[in-house]
Design an enzyme around this catalytic site. Structure first.
Site, PDB file in Angstrom:
ATOM      1  CB  CYS A   1      -0.920   2.759  -3.803  1.00  0.00           C
ATOM      2  SG  CYS A   1      -2.163   1.811  -3.590  1.00  0.00           S
ATOM      3  CB  SER A   2       2.121   6.924  -5.648  1.00  0.00           C
ATOM      4  OG  SER A   2       2.120   5.652  -6.417  1.00  0.00           O
TER       5      SER A   2
END
Lengths: 187, 199
Positions: free
Chosen positions: B89-90
């Protein structure tokens, strides 16, 4: 006692596995792997690669020393460091270092499309390659990005490049980092 | 020669092992690594051609974001992600930063959605250097928006899903990705290009 020995052996194995996840050690040969050709002809020309070559090895770079930046276009540290990388690349292109040290950035897990976006966004002029399937990343011990590897190329054909210096994480400034690289090249 | 007690050897080995494990965690930039997960774990409740279920959710800016407010103004990419402070997600949301100009060129915006609460999202986005698009929380009622689209996983987080909603509020593209893999930005941009071509 035998249980203690078994525990110690297991821990030793786990420790060795953990330590394997690290950049190559200084003095070791650079992993013999082929990289995708740089994304621009100017980049291929700068590295002295044959025209039309789809891939190359670090030993093919026409310079005694090569600095490889392992980066990822989505890594915030790589984004923040991009302007400094361009400054470093320009500094290395100056009279003192031209022809002696070449710089190459390799996008870990990135596609040519992503690298092109990154190049355009940060107005980068250095040669950039891709390691789309993390092959090189894995050979290099799956380091965080950015990471840097300085190698000395073999003076003879068929030899292996030697790792002179590794760093995981950003550098303080292009000037200080270049001084550090120069000192390692003298050793 | 004095014999080293076996317990001391074991203690040293454990300390070295811990050091190795800590180093490995540092390589992830201090993020929580959930390990390999089941690629998808939900059943879609929407399809291409449907009117996108509307929602109003709190954003990290302190405002509320309503999907239907974009009707007639912008195409919208709904980017559902599983969790803040996790590795994939990052990278996914910074990808929209990198592709911002390409997305905006298609008259589109992104709305980032996760089931994290607002303070966690706020801190996570700051740790990534900020994002240009609204980030909204589907925390309470927990996962209600993800559930309405059929992208809420069994463990209570959303899938890694991208849904393109056009200016009429109609769903034009849906992709529920393998939760373990970062979506390909090029595919998303190409899909946006097709959307413009149809109008």
């Amino acid at each position: 006692m035998s249980r203690l020995l078994a525990c110690t052996t297991l821990l030793a194995v786990l420790l060795l596995a953990a330590s394997a996840l690290a950049l190559p050690k200084e003095g070791q040969p650079f992993p013999d792997t082929r990289l995708a050709a740089p994304d621009t002809q100017a980049g291929a020309d700068y590295l002295g690669l044959p025209k039309g070559a789809a891939s190359f090895r670090i030993q093919d770079v026409a310079a005694p020393y090569v600095l490889i930046q392992l980066f990822n276009v989505y890594c915030m540290h790589c984004m923040a460091e991009a302007p400094d990388m361009e400054r470093l690349f320009r500094a290395v292109g100056g009279k003192e270092m031209a022809g002696k040290l070449k710089i190459l950035a390799v996008g870990m897990g990135n596609t040519p499309f992503e690298v092109k976006l990154f190049r355009e966004k940060y107005a980068l002029t250095m040669p950039m390659s891709t390691d789309k399937d993390y092959v090189m990343h894995s050979l290099m011990g799956s380091p965080g990005t950015p990471s840097y590897v300085l190698v000395r190329n073999p003076g003879v054909k068929g030899g292996a490049a030697t790792v002179l210096f590794v760093q995981e994480g950003r550098f303080e400034s292009p000037e200080k980092f270049l001084d550090l690289l120069k000192s390692r090249m003298k050793e | 020669m004095r014999r080293i007690p076996p317990g001391a050897v074991l203690s040293v080995m454990m300390l070295l092992l811990l050091a190795g494990v800590c180093a490995a965690q540092t390589e992830l930039g201090g993020l929580f690594d959930p390990g390999a997960l089941k690629p998808t774990d939900s059943v879609l409740k929407v399809k291409v051609g449907d009117v996108a279920p509307d929602f109003t959710l709190p954003a990290i800016t302190g405002e509320k974001v309503t999907l239907s407010n974009f009707r007639g103004r912008k195409n919208v990419i709904l980017s559902f992600v599983p969790a803040a402070f996790t590795p994939v997600c990052s990278e996914q949301w910074p990808a929209y930063n990198l592709g911002r100009e390409l997305i905006e060129a298609q008259d589109a915006v992104v709305i980032g959605i996760s089931t994290d609460n607002t303070p966690a999202q706020f801190t996570w986005c700051r740790s990534m250097g900020g994002v240009w698009f609204p980030v909204v929380s589907d925390f309470f009622p927990h996962g209600a928006t993800a559930k309405a689209y059929g992208v809420l996983r069994g463990e209570g987080v959303s899938e890694r899903a991208e849904i393109i909603v056009d200016k009429k509020g109609v769903i034009r593209w849906i992709k529920v990705h393998d939760i373990n893999e970062r979506p390909n930005l090029e595919i998303l941009v190409n899909e946006l290009g097709r959307l413009e071509g149809k109008d």
